[in-house]
Design an enzyme around this catalytic site. Structure first.
Site, mmCIF file in Angstrom:
data_model
loop_
_atom_site.group_PDB
_atom_site.id
_atom_site.type_symbol
_atom_site.label_atom_id
_atom_site.label_comp_id
_atom_site.label_asym_id
_atom_site.label_seq_id
_atom_site.Cartn_x
_atom_site.Cartn_y
_atom_site.Cartn_z
ATOM 1 N N LYS A 158 3.048 -2.583 -4.971
ATOM 2 C CA LYS A 158 3.455 -1.303 -4.169
ATOM 3 C C LYS A 158 3.712 -0.164 -4.948
ATOM 4 O O LYS A 158 4.450 -0.142 -6.023
ATOM 5 C CB LYS A 158 4.636 -1.947 -3.286
ATOM 6 C CG LYS A 158 4.180 -2.827 -2.441
ATOM 7 C CD LYS A 158 3.422 -2.585 -1.436
ATOM 8 C CE LYS A 158 3.353 -3.589 -0.299
ATOM 9 N NZ LYS A 158 2.608 -3.286 1.030
ATOM 10 N N GLU A 214 -4.623 1.524 -1.628
ATOM 11 C CA GLU A 214 -4.372 1.250 -0.048
ATOM 12 C C GLU A 214 -3.542 2.102 0.480
ATOM 13 O O GLU A 214 -2.645 2.465 0.190
ATOM 14 C CB GLU A 214 -4.030 -0.037 -0.156
ATOM 15 C CG GLU A 214 -3.773 -0.788 1.295
ATOM 16 C CD GLU A 214 -3.443 -2.421 1.228
ATOM 17 O OE1 GLU A 214 -4.063 -2.989 0.336
ATOM 18 O OE2 GLU A 214 -2.644 -2.821 2.182
ATOM 19 N N HIS A 290 -5.655 -7.809 6.314
ATOM 20 C CA HIS A 290 -4.176 -7.831 6.063
ATOM 21 C C HIS A 290 -3.665 -8.982 6.333
ATOM 22 O O HIS A 290 -3.803 -9.175 7.801
ATOM 23 C CB HIS A 290 -3.747 -6.589 6.857
ATOM 24 C CG HIS A 290 -2.199 -6.301 6.469
ATOM 25 N ND1 HIS A 290 -1.222 -6.814 7.323
ATOM 26 C CD2 HIS A 290 -1.434 -5.610 5.349
ATOM 27 C CE1 HIS A 290 -0.160 -6.404 6.753
ATOM 28 N NE2 HIS A 290 -0.156 -5.867 5.504
HETATM 29 MG MG MG Z 1 -0.887 -2.342 3.101
#
Ligand code: MG
Length: 371
Positions: A158, A214, A290
């Site tokens: 992330k 993403e 996802h």
């Molecule tokens: Mg995502």
């Protein structure tokens, strides 16, 4: 085949070490599992990921009274009606009714969809990189390294929730320390504007191991995605919160995404989800569902990928990667699924074809308290 009973299993787990992404730090994981029983003896599991107090009340007061006595084979009509009240509940009910139908004809889910064309689905290890620990970068590295040792060759980390310089340092450290063959996905959870997102291009250009970027931008802005996609040297992915094929169509019409990422939980039904999946093939782009939330939803995503035509002719990459939750989350043990070398073997038994771990249902049953 009448619906005679619905049993709810709200599950809750408070994390020992909270983790998160650009949307914030999570303190818990939860899933709402339920089982629909029919007069013929067949039953099916459904799953929803949402606020447990609302789901439990919604099921007891409205969804269950509506379903009792209905024909379980009327999936489309039942799901349509429930979706007008609560979209995620409708999606969960569609899973359960599909499994009931599969059992009633003695077939697997993939059989209903024409048979699995892919027996193995490649997975990527999905991480929530941020923790409250000041040493979060090294923790992130150790998690990724552990997944690599377990056989994963692709990982998602992330970005977007820290200062840009910190995120750059984190990613530079990972790319420097990690093996040369690992594929890395960066997920910004819609954190940037176009100019800031373009700033990552310098980093992507230096390293061929980045698989995709993403959701760098808000998915409200199709033209910004179109602009970014033309600028970037790696694939742009997104769409986990979009709710149907219509919502994905502008991104495909404007060549704004290389990889679409529908989520079953955000679609009205498993049937609508598959329509979106097939839309990727119609437009010649890739689809990587996802599937961070919920083991049953993840399994249905795997079934959907297994039954799709190949994405391309390249050996070893003919079907897309599926997201695999590699964070602390014992609720995933609800399904006995085995991952070997970063691949999931598609269950072939009747219905969903894999064993349910009833211990998880008992051990993590939500106590009814507001959390
Ligand atoms: Mg995502």
């Amino acid at each position: 085949m009448k619906i005679v009973r619905v049993e709810t299993n709200p599950l809750f787990y408070r994390l020992q070490s909270p983790y998160g992404d650009a949307n914030g730090i999570k303190n818990y994981r939860s899933i709402f599992l339920f089982r629909i029983f029919t007069s013929s003896g067949y039953s099916g599991w459904g799953e929803i990921v949402d606020w447990l107090p609302t789901l439990e009340k919604g099921f007891q007061d409205r969804v269950i009274p509506y379903l009792i006595g209905k024909n379980a084979n009327d999936r489309s009509q039942l799901v349509k009606t429930i979706s007008q009240w609560h979209q995620r509940s409708a999606s969960g009910v569609s899973m359960a009714l599909l499994e009931i139908f599969a059992q009633s004809v003695n077939r697997s889910i993939c059989d209903l969809w024409g048979g699995a064309m892919h027996k193995q689905i490649p997975l990527y290890a999905s991480f929530q990189s941020y923790t409250e620990d000041p040493d979060w970068m090294n923790l992130s590295y150790r998690r990724v390294l552990e997944a690599v040792k377990q056989g994963f060759s692709s990982c998602k980390v992330k970005i977007g929730g820290k200062k840009l310089a910190d995120d750059h340092t984190h990613i530079h450290m990972l790319m420097t320390k990690l093996d040369c063959c690992i594929g890395i996905i960066l997920d910004a959870n819609q954190s940037y504007d176009v100019a800031t997102a373009k700033g990552w291009e310098r980093i992507f250009r230096e390293d061929s191991r980045f698989l995709w970027f993403e959701e760098p931008l808000s998915t409200d802005h199709v033209y910004s995605y179109q602009d970014l996609r033309r600028f970037m040297s790696i694939a742009i992915a997104g769409g986990e919160n979009l709710q149907n094929a219509q919502a994905f169509t502008p991104f495909l019409m404007h060549s704004a995404l290389d990889i679409i990422q529908p989520d079953i939980n955000h679609h009205e039904s498993i049937d609508q989800f598959r329509t979106t999946m097939e839309l990727a093939r119609t437009f010649g782009v890739r689809v990587s569902p996802h599937s961070f939330d919920g083991p049953l939803s993840r399994l249905y995503s795997a079934f959907a990928l297994a039954c799709m035509s190949a994405a391309n002719k390249m050996r070893g990459s003919d079907i897309e990667l599926l997201e695999w939750d590699c964070m602390e989350n014992p609720l995933n043990d609800f399904l006995a699924l085995e991952v070997v070398n970063g691949e999931l073997s598609i269950p072939t038994g009747i219905g969903i074809g894999c064993e349910i771990n009833t211990e998880v249902l008992e051990k993590y049953r939500w106590d009814g308290q507001i959390y």
